[in-house]
Design a protein around this motif. Structure first.
Motif, PDB file in Angstrom:
ATOM      1  N   ALA A  46       0.843  -1.200   0.000  1.00 38.18           N
ATOM      2  CA  ALA A  46       0.000   0.000   0.000  1.00 38.18           C
ATOM      3  C   ALA A  46       0.874   1.245   0.000  1.00 38.18           C
ATOM      4  O   ALA A  46       1.937   1.272   0.619  1.00 38.18           O
ATOM      5  CB  ALA A  46      -0.908   0.009   1.232  1.00 38.18           C
ATOM      6  N   GLY A  47       0.421   2.268  -0.677  1.00 41.86           N
ATOM      7  CA  GLY A  47       1.020   3.592  -0.577  1.00 41.86           C
ATOM      8  C   GLY A  47       2.489   3.691  -0.903  1.00 41.86           C
ATOM      9  O   GLY A  47       3.229   4.369  -0.182  1.00 41.86           O
ATOM     10  N   VAL A  48       2.933   3.079  -1.959  1.00 44.28           N
ATOM     11  CA  VAL A  48       4.345   3.195  -2.332  1.00 44.28           C
ATOM     12  C   VAL A  48       4.675   4.684  -2.479  1.00 44.28           C
ATOM     13  O   VAL A  48       4.006   5.410  -3.209  1.00 44.28           O
ATOM     14  CB  VAL A  48       4.648   2.414  -3.626  1.00 44.28           C
ATOM     15  N   GLY A  49       5.656   5.143  -1.703  1.00 42.02           N
ATOM     16  CA  GLY A  49       6.062   6.543  -1.730  1.00 42.02           C
ATOM     17  C   GLY A  49       5.221   7.464  -0.859  1.00 42.02           C
ATOM     18  O   GLY A  49       5.484   8.662  -0.798  1.00 42.02           O
ATOM     19  N   ASP A  50       4.206   6.940  -0.166  1.00 43.04           N
ATOM     20  CA  ASP A  50       3.281   7.744   0.636  1.00 43.04           C
ATOM     21  C   ASP A  50       3.304   7.261   2.088  1.00 43.04           C
ATOM     22  O   ASP A  50       2.694   6.241   2.427  1.00 43.04           O
ATOM     23  CB  ASP A  50       1.873   7.609   0.048  1.00 43.04           C
ATOM     24  N   ILE A  51       4.010   7.991   2.950  1.00 41.64           N
ATOM     25  CA  ILE A  51       4.174   7.565   4.342  1.00 41.64           C
ATOM     26  C   ILE A  51       2.843   7.473   5.078  1.00 41.64           C
ATOM     27  O   ILE A  51       2.665   6.593   5.926  1.00 41.64           O
ATOM     28  CB  ILE A  51       5.172   8.477   5.104  1.00 41.64           C
ATOM     29  N   GLN A  52       1.904   8.363   4.789  1.00 36.57           N
ATOM     30  CA  GLN A  52       0.633   8.310   5.518  1.00 36.57           C
ATOM     31  C   GLN A  52      -0.184   7.082   5.126  1.00 36.57           C
ATOM     32  O   GLN A  52      -0.762   6.426   5.984  1.00 36.57           O
ATOM     33  CB  GLN A  52      -0.156   9.601   5.319  1.00 36.57           C
ATOM     34  N   ARG A  56      -1.135   4.027   7.639  1.00 40.42           N
ATOM     35  CA  ARG A  56      -2.519   3.552   7.767  1.00 40.42           C
ATOM     36  C   ARG A  56      -2.585   2.037   7.592  1.00 40.42           C
ATOM     37  O   ARG A  56      -3.207   1.330   8.392  1.00 40.42           O
ATOM     38  CB  ARG A  56      -3.405   4.257   6.740  1.00 40.42           C
ATOM     39  N   GLN A  57      -1.915   1.516   6.568  1.00 46.87           N
ATOM     40  CA  GLN A  57      -1.939   0.068   6.331  1.00 46.87           C
ATOM     41  C   GLN A  57      -1.251  -0.677   7.468  1.00 46.87           C
ATOM     42  O   GLN A  57      -1.729  -1.736   7.896  1.00 46.87           O
ATOM     43  CB  GLN A  57      -1.272  -0.272   4.994  1.00 46.87           C
ATOM     44  N   ASN A  85      12.582   7.857   7.122  1.00 48.45           N
ATOM     45  CA  ASN A  85      12.839   9.295   7.161  1.00 48.45           C
ATOM     46  C   ASN A  85      12.167   9.895   8.391  1.00 48.45           C
ATOM     47  O   ASN A  85      10.946  10.003   8.444  1.00 48.45           O
ATOM     48  CB  ASN A  85      12.300   9.953   5.887  1.00 48.45           C
ATOM     49  N   MET A  86      12.962  10.306   9.357  1.00 43.25           N
ATOM     50  CA  MET A  86      12.435  10.867  10.595  1.00 43.25           C
ATOM     51  C   MET A  86      11.655  12.162  10.350  1.00 43.25           C
ATOM     52  O   MET A  86      10.820  12.545  11.161  1.00 43.25           O
ATOM     53  CB  MET A  86      13.576  11.114  11.593  1.00 43.25           C
ATOM     54  N   GLU A  87      11.884  12.805   9.228  1.00 42.27           N
ATOM     55  CA  GLU A  87      11.142  14.024   8.912  1.00 42.27           C
ATOM     56  C   GLU A  87       9.659  13.740   8.668  1.00 42.27           C
ATOM     57  O   GLU A  87       8.849  14.663   8.619  1.00 42.27           O
ATOM     58  CB  GLU A  87      11.784  14.740   7.727  1.00 42.27           C
ATOM     59  N   ASP A  88       9.282  12.470   8.572  1.00 43.52           N
ATOM     60  CA  ASP A  88       7.878  12.078   8.413  1.00 43.52           C
ATOM     61  C   ASP A  88       7.152  11.951   9.755  1.00 43.52           C
ATOM     62  O   ASP A  88       5.984  11.564   9.790  1.00 43.52           O
ATOM     63  CB  ASP A  88       7.778  10.747   7.665  1.00 43.52           C
ATOM     64  N   PHE A  89       7.826  12.276  10.855  1.00 43.85           N
ATOM     65  CA  PHE A  89       7.281  12.106  12.202  1.00 43.85           C
ATOM     66  C   PHE A  89       5.859  12.655  12.334  1.00 43.85           C
ATOM     67  O   PHE A  89       4.950  11.950  12.768  1.00 43.85           O
ATOM     68  CB  PHE A  89       8.208  12.788  13.222  1.00 43.85           C
ATOM     69  N   HIS A  93       2.335  10.524  12.943  1.00 38.42           N
ATOM     70  CA  HIS A  93       1.518  10.691  14.152  1.00 38.42           C
ATOM     71  C   HIS A  93       0.116  11.215  13.835  1.00 38.42           C
ATOM     72  O   HIS A  93      -0.830  10.943  14.588  1.00 38.42           O
ATOM     73  CB  HIS A  93       2.251  11.545  15.186  1.00 38.42           C
ATOM     74  N   GLU A  94      -0.035  11.901  12.732  1.00 36.38           N
ATOM     75  CA  GLU A  94      -1.370  12.322  12.300  1.00 36.38           C
ATOM     76  C   GLU A  94      -2.243  11.086  12.051  1.00 36.38           C
ATOM     77  O   GLU A  94      -3.414  11.046  12.431  1.00 36.38           O
ATOM     78  CB  GLU A  94      -1.260  13.170  11.036  1.00 36.38           C
ATOM     79  N   ILE A  95      -1.668  10.065  11.439  1.00 35.11           N
ATOM     80  CA  ILE A  95      -2.407   8.824  11.180  1.00 35.11           C
ATOM     81  C   ILE A  95      -2.544   8.007  12.455  1.00 35.11           C
ATOM     82  O   ILE A  95      -3.629   7.485  12.753  1.00 35.11           O
ATOM     83  CB  ILE A  95      -1.720   7.992  10.070  1.00 35.11           C
ATOM     84  N   ARG A  96      -1.492   7.901  13.245  1.00 35.90           N
ATOM     85  CA  ARG A  96      -1.575   7.139  14.501  1.00 35.90           C
ATOM     86  C   ARG A  96      -2.691   7.669  15.392  1.00 35.90           C
ATOM     87  O   ARG A  96      -3.363   6.891  16.075  1.00 35.90           O
ATOM     88  CB  ARG A  96      -0.239   7.185  15.246  1.00 35.90           C
ATOM     89  N   ALA A  97      -2.907   8.973  15.380  1.00 39.73           N
ATOM     90  CA  ALA A  97      -3.959   9.581  16.208  1.00 39.73           C
ATOM     91  C   ALA A  97      -5.344   9.092  15.801  1.00 39.73           C
ATOM     92  O   ALA A  97      -6.287   9.152  16.599  1.00 39.73           O
ATOM     93  CB  ALA A  97      -3.886  11.099  16.117  1.00 39.73           C
ATOM     94  N   GLN A  98      -5.490   8.584  14.595  1.00 41.15           N
ATOM     95  CA  GLN A  98      -6.768   8.045  14.134  1.00 41.15           C
ATOM     96  C   GLN A  98      -7.002   6.619  14.643  1.00 41.15           C
ATOM     97  O   GLN A  98      -8.119   6.118  14.582  1.00 41.15           O
ATOM     98  CB  GLN A  98      -6.829   8.068  12.608  1.00 41.15           C
TER      99      GLN A  98
END
Length: 144
Positions: A46-52, A56-57, A85-89, A93-98
């Motif tokens: 899922a989401g190749v290239g898309d951290i969010q 989610r997956q 990439n730690m810059e995706d923190f 966390h935006e997704i984890r909050a869901q």
């Protein structure tokens, strides 16, 4: 299981969706969830290239594993997060909050240079504690 967040003014407040520490008073089962990636049930990623989308997956995969053991994400007490990439923190966390609500699990996030597949951006393992129920069955669990 009774799970509680530990908070103290002696430590800086967490800047993400996790607690400083988590206590568990439990009579039940520990569930150790192996590192989950963005691999879908059909084997695709899922989401190749898309951290969010990958996060989610991964959360859905952790949820499925814990459900199969008879629990929910509310039973997760500890997570270890490996990211490319730690810059995706903040995005992670935006997704984890869901998926995770208080009391939040304790968590560590580290940046790594590689994961098991070059398209993986994140991998999370988890520990859950599931309180016993009447029959204490483990739905969908296969013993090998």
């Amino acid at each position: 299981m009774v799970k509680a967040q530990v908070t103290t003014t002696e430590l800086h407040s967490p800047n993400g969706v996790f607690s400083q520490a988590t206590t568990v008073a439990a009579t039940g089962r520990f569930v150790f969830v192996s590192g989950m990636t963005a691999r879908r049930p059909d084997g695709s990623i899922a989401g190749v290239g898309d951290i969010q989308e990958q996060t989610r997956q991964v959360c859905e995969n952790i949820s499925a594993a814990v459900r199969a053991a008879g629990g929910t994400l509310a039973d997760v007490c500890r997570m270890d997060v490996y990211v490319r990439n730690m810059e995706d923190f903040a995005k992670i966390h935006e997704i984890r909050a869901q998926y995770f609500v208080e009391p939040l699990p304790a968590s560590t996030m580290v940046e790594v240079s590689k994961l098991a597949h070059p398209d993986y951006l994140i991998e999370i393992n988890a520990i859950a504690v599931i309180a016993p129920t009447g029959g204490d069955s483990m739905r969908g669990v296969e013993w090998t």
